[in-house]
Motif scaffolding. Structure first.
Motif, PDB file in Angstrom:
ATOM      1  N   LEU A 187       0.897  -1.168   0.076  1.00  0.00           N
ATOM      2  CA  LEU A 187      -0.071   0.065  -0.144  1.00  0.00           C
ATOM      3  C   LEU A 187       1.024   1.125  -0.022  1.00  0.00           C
ATOM      4  N   ALA A 188       0.774   1.903  -1.007  1.00  0.00           N
ATOM      5  CA  ALA A 188       1.631   3.343  -1.090  1.00  0.00           C
ATOM      6  C   ALA A 188       0.825   4.521  -0.746  1.00  0.00           C
ATOM      7  N   VAL A 189       1.344   5.118   0.255  1.00  0.00           N
ATOM      8  CA  VAL A 189       0.588   6.442   1.019  1.00  0.00           C
ATOM      9  C   VAL A 189       1.410   7.468   0.472  1.00  0.00           C
ATOM     10  N   THR A 190       0.479   8.415  -0.298  1.00  0.00           N
ATOM     11  CA  THR A 190       1.274   9.540  -0.889  1.00  0.00           C
ATOM     12  C   THR A 190       0.453  10.706  -0.184  1.00  0.00           C
ATOM     13  N   GLU A 191       0.920  12.027  -0.896  1.00  0.00           N
ATOM     14  CA  GLU A 191       0.211  13.357  -0.500  1.00  0.00           C
ATOM     15  C   GLU A 191       0.144  14.004  -1.767  1.00  0.00           C
ATOM     16  N   PRO A 192      -1.012  14.764  -1.961  1.00  0.00           N
ATOM     17  CA  PRO A 192      -1.466  15.526  -3.266  1.00  0.00           C
ATOM     18  C   PRO A 192      -0.304  16.779  -3.510  1.00  0.00           C
ATOM     19  N   THR A 193       0.950  16.389  -3.757  1.00  0.00           N
ATOM     20  CA  THR A 193       1.706  17.569  -4.089  1.00  0.00           C
ATOM     21  C   THR A 193       2.582  17.138  -5.281  1.00  0.00           C
ATOM     22  N   VAL A 194       3.279  17.963  -5.879  1.00  0.00           N
ATOM     23  CA  VAL A 194       4.259  17.800  -6.837  1.00  0.00           C
ATOM     24  C   VAL A 194       5.165  16.424  -6.444  1.00  0.00           C
ATOM     25  N   SER A 195       5.892  16.789  -5.323  1.00  0.00           N
ATOM     26  CA  SER A 195       6.824  15.765  -4.898  1.00  0.00           C
ATOM     27  C   SER A 195       6.103  14.357  -4.582  1.00  0.00           C
ATOM     28  N   GLY A 196       4.916  14.591  -4.171  1.00  0.00           N
ATOM     29  CA  GLY A 196       4.267  13.202  -3.674  1.00  0.00           C
ATOM     30  C   GLY A 196       3.906  12.457  -4.707  1.00  0.00           C
ATOM     31  N   LEU A 197       3.557  13.200  -5.976  1.00  0.00           N
ATOM     32  CA  LEU A 197       3.156  12.395  -7.270  1.00  0.00           C
ATOM     33  C   LEU A 197       4.482  11.786  -7.815  1.00  0.00           C
ATOM     34  N   HIS A 198       5.488  12.650  -7.983  1.00  0.00           N
ATOM     35  CA  HIS A 198       6.836  12.405  -8.305  1.00  0.00           C
ATOM     36  C   HIS A 198       7.458  10.993  -7.757  1.00  0.00           C
ATOM     37  N   ASP A 199       7.208  10.981  -6.676  1.00  0.00           N
ATOM     38  CA  ASP A 199       7.936   9.868  -5.757  1.00  0.00           C
ATOM     39  C   ASP A 199       7.060   8.739  -5.814  1.00  0.00           C
ATOM     40  N   LEU A 200       5.611   8.743  -5.864  1.00  0.00           N
ATOM     41  CA  LEU A 200       4.610   7.802  -5.982  1.00  0.00           C
ATOM     42  C   LEU A 200       4.846   7.018  -7.089  1.00  0.00           C
ATOM     43  N   LYS A 201       5.175   7.793  -8.123  1.00  0.00           N
ATOM     44  CA  LYS A 201       5.451   7.094  -9.497  1.00  0.00           C
ATOM     45  C   LYS A 201       6.715   5.984  -9.454  1.00  0.00           C
ATOM     46  N   ARG A 202       7.797   6.681  -8.714  1.00  0.00           N
ATOM     47  CA  ARG A 202       8.971   5.562  -8.828  1.00  0.00           C
ATOM     48  C   ARG A 202       8.523   4.492  -7.740  1.00  0.00           C
ATOM     49  N   VAL A 203       7.768   4.720  -6.581  1.00  0.00           N
ATOM     50  CA  VAL A 203       7.737   3.524  -5.928  1.00  0.00           C
ATOM     51  C   VAL A 203       6.712   2.546  -6.542  1.00  0.00           C
ATOM     52  N   VAL A 204       5.922   3.296  -6.960  1.00  0.00           N
ATOM     53  CA  VAL A 204       4.971   2.047  -7.665  1.00  0.00           C
ATOM     54  C   VAL A 204       5.664   1.424  -8.801  1.00  0.00           C
ATOM     55  N   GLY A 205       6.482   2.124  -9.403  1.00  0.00           N
ATOM     56  CA  GLY A 205       7.153   1.396 -10.494  1.00  0.00           C
ATOM     57  C   GLY A 205       8.044   0.420  -9.865  1.00  0.00           C
ATOM     58  N   LEU A 206       8.778   0.485  -8.726  1.00  0.00           N
ATOM     59  CA  LEU A 206       9.446  -0.353  -7.968  1.00  0.00           C
ATOM     60  C   LEU A 206       8.759  -1.643  -7.611  1.00  0.00           C
ATOM     61  N   ALA A 207       7.338  -1.496  -7.384  1.00  0.00           N
ATOM     62  CA  ALA A 207       6.467  -2.529  -6.903  1.00  0.00           C
ATOM     63  C   ALA A 207       6.057  -3.532  -8.045  1.00  0.00           C
ATOM     64  N   ASN A 208       6.032  -2.669  -9.299  1.00  0.00           N
ATOM     65  CA  ASN A 208       5.699  -3.277 -10.502  1.00  0.00           C
ATOM     66  C   ASN A 208       7.100  -4.034 -10.950  1.00  0.00           C
ATOM     67  N   HIS A 209       8.044  -3.722 -10.926  1.00  0.00           N
ATOM     68  CA  HIS A 209       9.363  -4.245 -11.378  1.00  0.00           C
ATOM     69  C   HIS A 209       9.628  -5.474 -10.492  1.00  0.00           C
TER      70      HIS A 209
END
Lengths: 290, 276
Positions: A187-209
């Motif tokens: 479960l990835a917890v993020t926040e509605p900020t540019v940084s939050g979205l930027h980092d979410l993409k990478r961590v979801v990418g990691l899970a997908n990997h």
């Protein structure tokens, strides 16, 4: 037994707050704090330590000056600049690769396990908890994370417990990879900020990997509703289910100051309702997984 | 002058402080060493000048020379090599690039090849020279990339380093050799717990430091009390401000949303200079 790891990419989005509430909500669980270099879950769950284990992580070289002939072999080969001109090893720079130990012609170098951490098996008001403390300024947190996971899993298997719920570290590097290894879902917890979205993409990418199913929720969603919407859209694109949002509310800090999870501190607050609904969905999805 | 910005706990405001400081002190360089999740560029918005790949050496085995004696897997401290019958398996992600396997191979059957672990981007935004690293997703080790970012920095320029969260190897790589470190925290039990860990780390590294308290009015007085007891100066307090949080969410730097803060960040810098 299923394992759920809470991660975030970006730090401070609310992993531990959420995990602590899950500890109160899940019926059958072992908690594991895998953020071993800045562990906080114990501040809410107040564990009583039952068993303690010393963790020998890395090692560092040590040069015996009485044997050293100052031939420079170790200095020449060390790629981490850990050996000074006067043949003293900086234990912080030393990677523990032992190359110097092997190339020393007079056996003047010893490898010492000076770097330690501790792993604890504890009981809390919400059942068992496994946690750890990495020695200050030390490495190998990935291995210590693996040890925490292993103990949590053993307890769950022995006592026929349904879930291991893991509070993960921030980032996407070695401790995170170790914390999501073997997870049924993250479960990835993020926040509605540019940084939050930027980092979410990478961590979801990691899970997908690693082929691990990722669910996403947004904390402080009303701080920027437009970004919350963007995160929902991103989730659709990458096939990560969006499982809920939590409001920006001071009740979260108040619960923390009171050493309670939000769902214990104010079970009827809207934040508690939101967290309960997220847990409900996580639980439903986890049950469908092998 | 190298000033690093760190914190035990994530999300306390490292990037906010690092970027606003860089935007308030004239000509300087900002190194974003949180290579797992770099965010400084969102606020600095640098014009990209160049980028380059960063790699680590990993072993490659010559099957014709290899006698499968097992020496390489025996000396590797990171379990990056395994010899199984007539096969040498290399687990690249586990390799630290120390060279032990190739240097100690008795028949010279191992050489090293470069493997990309991430990229480094170098840019400029007004007075701010900017460098950050972006670790490849699924890579485990960030310290070599952090080291590469620091090696790329201009010498003799005022340098601000945005460090990753935590207290272990990536943070140490980012903050070591700093003249001063600012620990950003918040006045909550989590903020205090992780501040204490970060303080212990900096004491071992012998780096002088002080604290900046972010969202200073949201919690309790325990961080203040701790700092007073330990004689740690609190250089700045930033109150919780919804407007600033909203600006942050849009990627707008603090000093742009509220220009009157520029002077406060410049003062903060001058205070640090005086302490070094």
């Amino acid at each position: 037994m299923k394992s759920i790891t809470v991660i975030s990419g970006k730090g401070g989005t609310g992993k531990t707050i959420l995990t602590a509430s899950f500890a109160a909500l899940a019926e059958s669980k072992v908690m594991a704090d895998c953020d071993v270099d800045a562990a906080d879950l114990h501040l809410i769950l107040k564990p009583e330590i039952l068993k303690e284990e010393v963790f020998l992580g890395g090692q560092a070289a040590k040069i015996d000056k009485s044997k050293c002939i100052e031939c420079d072999r170790c200095l020449d080969e060390c790629r981490f600049d850990a050996i000074s001109e006067n043949f003293v090893v900086d234990p912080i720079d030393c990677e523990g690769c032992a190359l110097c130990y092997h190339v020393c012609p007079v056996e003047a170098i010893e490898m010492i396990h000076s770097k330690q951490g501790r792993c604890y098996i504890s009981k809390t008001r919400h059942g068992h908890m496994v946690h750890a403390k990495l020695g200050i300024a030390e490495e190998n947190s990935g291995k210590l994370v693996a040890l925490v996971r292993k103990h949590a899993r053993e307890i769950a298997e022995r006592e026929n417990i349904e879930y291991v719920i893991v509070d993960g570290p921030p980032g996407i590097g070695c401790p995170v990879i170790s914390a999501i290894t073997g997870a049924s879902l993250v479960l990835a917890v993020t926040e509605p900020t540019v940084s939050g979205l930027h980092d979410l993409k990478r961590v979801v990418g990691l899970a997908n990997h690693f082929g691990i199913k990722a669910l996403v929720c947004v904390n402080k969603h009303d701080l920027n509703p437009a970004y919350t919407r963007q995160i929902e859209l991103h989730c659709q694109e990458v096939d990560a289910e969006f499982v809920g949002k939590i409001s920006f509310d001071t009740v979260i800090t108040k619960a923390m100051l009171n050493a309670q999870s939000v769902v214990e501190y104010q079970p009827d607050s809207s934040v508690s309702e939101q967290i309960k609904s997220i847990w409900q969905r996580v639980d439903e999805v986890a049950r469908t997984l092998p | 002058m190298i000033i690093s910005i760190a914190s035990g706990k994530g999300g306390t405001g490292k990037t906010t402080l690092a970027t606003n400081l860089a935007l308030s002190i004239g000509k300087c360089q900002l190194l974003d060493c949180d290579v797992e999740e770099p965010n400084s560029h969102i606020f600095i918005k640098p014009r990209l000048i160049r980028s380059r790949s960063v790699s680590l050496p990993v072993p490659k085995v010559d099957d014709k020379k290899c006698t499968y004696c097992g020496k390489c897997s025996e000396v590797c401290q990171f379990s990056a090599l395994a010899v199984i019958r007539k096969n040498v398996l290399v687990f690249q992600e586990l390799c630290h690039g120390c060279g032990a396997c190739s240097i100690l191979c008795p028949v010279d059957a191992i050489w090293e090849v470069e493997r990309e672990i991430g990229v480094m981007e170098i840019g400029q935004a007004g007075d701010v020279h900017f460098i950050h690293g972006l670790m490849r997703i699924s890579e485990a080790m960030s310290p070599p990339l952090i080291k590469a970012v620091k090696n790329e920095a201009e010498k003799d320029m005022v340098t601000i380093i945005d460090a990753p969260p935590g207290t272990s190897c990536p943070v140490i790589e980012a903050v070591k050799d700093s003249d001063f470190c600012v620990l950003v925290t918040e006045p909550t039990p989590f903020g205090l717990n992780d501040l204490v860990l970060a303080v212990e780390m900096l004491r071992i590294l012998e780096i002088p430091f002080a604290v900046v308290l972010n969202r200073s009015d949201v919690g309790d007085d325990k961080v203040d009390e701790y700092c007073e007891k330990e004689d740690i100066p609190i250089l700045m307090k930033i109150p919780m401000d919804r407007e600033l949080a909203e600006a942050y969410s849009e990627g707008i730097p603090f000093v742009e949303a509220k220009p009157e803060w520029k002077e406060k960040f410049a003062d903060l810098y001058n205070n640090i200079i005086r302490m070094v």
